[in-house]
Design an enzyme around this catalytic site. Sequence first.
Site, mmCIF file in Angstrom:
data_model
loop_
_atom_site.group_PDB
_atom_site.id
_atom_site.type_symbol
_atom_site.label_atom_id
_atom_site.label_comp_id
_atom_site.label_asym_id
_atom_site.label_seq_id
_atom_site.Cartn_x
_atom_site.Cartn_y
_atom_site.Cartn_z
ATOM 1 N N GLU A 176 4.447 -5.303 7.373
ATOM 2 C CA GLU A 176 3.552 -3.848 8.021
ATOM 3 C C GLU A 176 4.331 -3.709 9.200
ATOM 4 O O GLU A 176 4.511 -2.447 9.750
ATOM 5 C CB GLU A 176 2.769 -4.304 7.881
ATOM 6 C CG GLU A 176 1.620 -4.299 6.425
ATOM 7 C CD GLU A 176 1.409 -5.745 5.730
ATOM 8 O OE1 GLU A 176 2.678 -6.477 6.203
ATOM 9 O OE2 GLU A 176 0.998 -5.826 4.836
ATOM 10 N N ALA A 209 0.789 -1.231 -0.126
ATOM 11 C CA ALA A 209 -0.285 0.122 0.286
ATOM 12 C C ALA A 209 0.911 1.723 -0.114
ATOM 13 O O ALA A 209 2.191 1.626 0.626
ATOM 14 C CB ALA A 209 -0.903 0.050 1.610
ATOM 15 N N GLU A 242 -0.896 -9.198 -0.808
ATOM 16 C CA GLU A 242 -1.825 -9.527 -0.593
ATOM 17 C C GLU A 242 -2.692 -9.795 -1.576
ATOM 18 O O GLU A 242 -3.830 -10.473 -1.637
ATOM 19 C CB GLU A 242 -2.482 -8.762 0.707
ATOM 20 C CG GLU A 242 -1.846 -8.998 2.088
ATOM 21 C CD GLU A 242 -2.854 -7.412 2.630
ATOM 22 O OE1 GLU A 242 -1.824 -6.557 2.660
ATOM 23 O OE2 GLU A 242 -2.903 -8.078 3.866
ATOM 24 N N GLY A 276 0.578 -4.781 0.871
ATOM 25 C CA GLY A 276 -0.557 -5.101 0.188
ATOM 26 C C GLY A 276 -0.399 -5.672 -1.539
ATOM 27 O O GLY A 276 -1.077 -5.890 -2.604
#
Length: 264
Positions: free
Chosen positions: A134, A65, A114, A111
Site C-alpha cells: 500500500e 483492493a 489481508e 487486501g
Amino acid sequence: MFTAITTAVENNICTITINRPDKLNALNKTVIEELSAAMDEVYSNAAIKTAIITGAGPKAFVAGADISEFLSLNPEQGTELARRGQEMVFNKIENCPKPVVAAVNGFALGGGCELAMACHFRLASDNAKFGQPEVNLGLIPGYGGTQRLTQLVGKGKAMELMMTANMIDASEAKAMGLVNHVTSPENLLEETKKILCTIMTKGPNAISKVISCVNVAVVSDSAYTNGKSGYEKEIEAFGECFGTSEMKEGVTAFLEKRKASFGN
Ligand code: COA
C-alpha cells in the site's frame, strides 16, 4: 446469483472463489458485497461445515483492493471503505464459528494478503507471493493488515514488509508463520480439503470454541490507541490517507502504469 465470485458446496465444504482473473481478482465493491453474502450462507447453512477461500486463474489469489475505485474517494469515503470491508467480510471470516481456510494460489497482495490473514489459517501454492504494497500508493493497509500481519509474523517483520512493500514468496511466508503449508498449484485445493476433512471428524462445538478463544488471544492492546482497537485506528488512518497528495500520486501512477514520485 453471484457475478464476481463463485461458490460450490461439496462434502460439506464450501469453496468460495473470487472470479475476476483478468483484474487479478482485485476486491471491488461487488466482490466485497458478494463475499459478505457468501459468508452469511456459510454461517447459516447447516450443510456447510467448513469453507475455503481461493482465487480464479493461475496467477492470483487476490492482488489487492481494486485501485481503480480509489481516486475519487475523500477521507470520509476512504474510512467508510475500510470500515464496511472489515465489518462485512474480514471480521465475519475471522469470527466465523466454522473453519475458513485460505488456499492462496498466486499473488496475495494488499487486501489479498489481508483476506488470507482473516482466514483461520492458510495454505499456499509454491508460486504464491505475499505483500502489503500500500505504501507504493501513499496508502496503508485498511482491511486489518496492520493488526493481523503483526499478530502472525511479529512486529519487526510486519513493519519491514509494510514499510518496504517488498513481496515474499511462499517458502519465506511459511518460514515466517504466515502460511502453514506449501504445495504445488495442482495439489493446493486437495491438500486444503484433506485438512478440512480431518477437522470435520472432530466436535464442531469444540472447533468453534477453539476459533473464538484463539481470536481472543490476539486482541490488540488499547494502551497505545486511546482505548480504540488497533482495527479502529487503522480504519481512521486509512481514511486520512485519502486526503493526501501522496495517495493521489501513488494511485494515479499505478493507473498510468508508471512509478510513483513522492518527491523524495
Ligand atoms: N486493482 C485494480 N486492478 C488491478 C489490481 C488492483 N489491485 N492489480 C492488478 N490489476 C489489474 C491491472 O491493472 C491489469 O489490468 P489491465 O489488464 O486492464 O491493464 C490486470 O489486473 C493485470 O495486472 P498487471 O499489472 O498487468 O499484471 P502483472 O503481472 O504485470 O503484475 C502485479 C502483477 C500483482 C505485480 C501488479 O498487478 C500489481 O502491482 N498490482 C497491484 C498490487 C497492489 O498494489 N495491491 C494493493 C492495493 S491497495
